[in-house]
Design an enzyme around this catalytic site. Structure first.
Site, PDB file in Angstrom:
ATOM      1  N   CYS A 100     -41.750 -10.651   7.919  1.00  0.00           N
ATOM      2  CA  CYS A 100     -41.471 -11.457   7.061  1.00  0.00           C
ATOM      3  C   CYS A 100     -42.826 -12.822   6.430  1.00  0.00           C
ATOM      4  CB  CYS A 100     -40.432 -12.669   8.044  1.00  0.00           C
ATOM      5  SG  CYS A 100     -39.456 -12.363   9.311  1.00  0.00           S
ATOM      6  N   ALA A 101     -43.362 -12.050   5.199  1.00  0.00           N
ATOM      7  CA  ALA A 101     -45.037 -12.067   5.269  1.00  0.00           C
ATOM      8  C   ALA A 101     -44.824 -13.683   4.609  1.00  0.00           C
ATOM      9  CB  ALA A 101     -45.552 -10.743   4.723  1.00  0.00           C
TER      10      ALA A 101
ATOM     11  N   GLY B  84     -47.663 -15.585   1.850  1.00  0.00           N
ATOM     12  CA  GLY B  84     -47.486 -14.216   1.719  1.00  0.00           C
ATOM     13  C   GLY B  84     -49.732 -15.725   2.294  1.00  0.00           C
TER      14      GLY B  84
ATOM     15  N   LYS C  11     -50.380 -17.494   5.522  1.00  0.00           N
ATOM     16  CA  LYS C  11     -50.742 -16.052   6.356  1.00  0.00           C
ATOM     17  C   LYS C  11     -51.519 -15.048   6.447  1.00  0.00           C
ATOM     18  CE  LYS C  11     -47.779 -18.829   9.622  1.00  0.00           C
ATOM     19  NZ  LYS C  11     -46.945 -19.754   8.699  1.00  0.00           N
TER      20      LYS C  11
ATOM     21  N   ASP D 134     -35.946  -5.246   6.190  1.00  0.00           N
ATOM     22  CA  ASP D 134     -36.038  -5.857   7.119  1.00  0.00           C
ATOM     23  C   ASP D 134     -36.279  -5.630   8.195  1.00  0.00           C
ATOM     24  OD1 ASP D 134     -34.481  -7.981   8.433  1.00  0.00           O
ATOM     25  OD2 ASP D 134     -32.831  -7.254   8.286  1.00  0.00           O
TER      26      ASP D 134
ATOM     27  N   ASP E 203     -43.482 -14.291  12.192  1.00  0.00           N
ATOM     28  CA  ASP E 203     -43.222 -15.084  11.805  1.00  0.00           C
ATOM     29  C   ASP E 203     -41.736 -15.823  11.504  1.00  0.00           C
ATOM     30  OD1 ASP E 203     -43.804 -17.759  11.064  1.00  0.00           O
ATOM     31  OD2 ASP E 203     -44.928 -17.154   9.123  1.00  0.00           O
TER      32      ASP E 203
ATOM     33  N   CYS F 269     -41.690 -21.962  13.171  1.00  0.00           N
ATOM     34  CA  CYS F 269     -42.081 -23.729  12.974  1.00  0.00           C
ATOM     35  C   CYS F 269     -40.421 -24.699  13.214  1.00  0.00           C
ATOM     36  CB  CYS F 269     -42.262 -23.953  11.042  1.00  0.00           C
ATOM     37  SG  CYS F 269     -40.849 -23.433   9.942  1.00  0.00           S
TER      38      CYS F 269
END
Length: 244
Positions: A71-72, A75, A77, A119, A138, A191
């Site tokens: 789940c980048a 970008g 992180k 996915d 994440d 988060c």
């Protein structure tokens, strides 16, 4: 790129007042357009919430390791991980448009990663079969920790959203765990401020994995995994899990 002291001087030379707020971070006294930041377009600096910056530090990738950033997008992180160590990184996201933002960020930073549209909950559709040394999970969440910057979240979320997110997170966590090498670590991150998505999710996972998972201690101020929002950062939750 460079160090905090050097960049504080560059900001001062540009007439911008800032203070150091982390080992790799500064906070401006007044917000400015990103492209006016010294060296931004050249990849010398990035803009990222101070709470989000904990991810790369806690993951602590080492040179030469295989890293998965699940789940980048967009970008931030991903770039931070690559700036800290020369690793072999795969960045996965299900949204091709958002994956393009990862590519844009890495190009600006002059960094390289393998970008995969896929996915994270269905790695059998994209995984090459080689285990990863470290995984950043994440995961999608209620985003309740970023309400200070996105107040609409308070009105858009419904009571049944949290159980749905928790169920999705559990599936994703199980799927990604299978990709982790023995002795490797997975950093679970949200988060969110809600127990069901955070500590409750991790405790349930550990109860299902009594024989092959352990929770690693985190430094202050994250001893319980929670980083509550304040004037300097959004709210986050982190849990570092080691495969045994």
């Amino acid at each position: 790129h460079g160090d905090v002291a050097g960049y504080l001087q560059r900001l001062a030379d540009a007439g911008m007042t800032a203070r150091q707020t982390g080992p790799d971070a500064v906070t401006l006294e007044k917000a400015v357009p990103v492209h006016s930041l010294p060296g931004f377009d050249a990849g010398d600096v990035s803009v990222q919430d101070a709470g989000a910056q904990w991810a790369a530090r806690l993951l602590d990738a080492q040179p030469g390791e295989r890293i998965l950033d699940a789940c980048a997008a967009p970008g931030g992180k991903t770039g931070h991980i690559l700036e800290r160590a020369d690793v072999i990184l795969t960045a996965v996201d299900a949204d091709v448009a958002r994956l393009a933002r990862v590519e844009e960020n890495l190009n600006r930073l002059q960094l390289e990663a393998t970008l995969v549209e896929g996915d994270a909950a269905q790695p059998e559709t994209w995984w090459d079969g080689q285990p990863y040394d470290r995984i950043l999970a994440d995961v999608p969440c209620s985003a309740s920790g970023v309400v200070r910057r996105n107040p609409d979240i308070k009105w858009l979320r419904r009571p049944d959203d949290i159980p749905q997110f928790a169920a999705q997170q559990a599936v994703m966590l199980e799927a990604l765990w299978r990709l982790l090498a023995p002795g490797g670590t997975l950093l679970y991150a949200t988060c969110s401020l809600f127990h069901e998505e955070n500590d409750g999710q991790v405790r349930a996972f550990l109860a299902r994995h009594t024989g092959d998972a352990e929770r690693c201690p985190l430094p202050e101020p994250l001893s319980d995994g929670s980083l509550l929002p304040d004037a300097d950062h959004d709210g986050f939750f982190y849990a570092l899990l080691r495969k045994i």
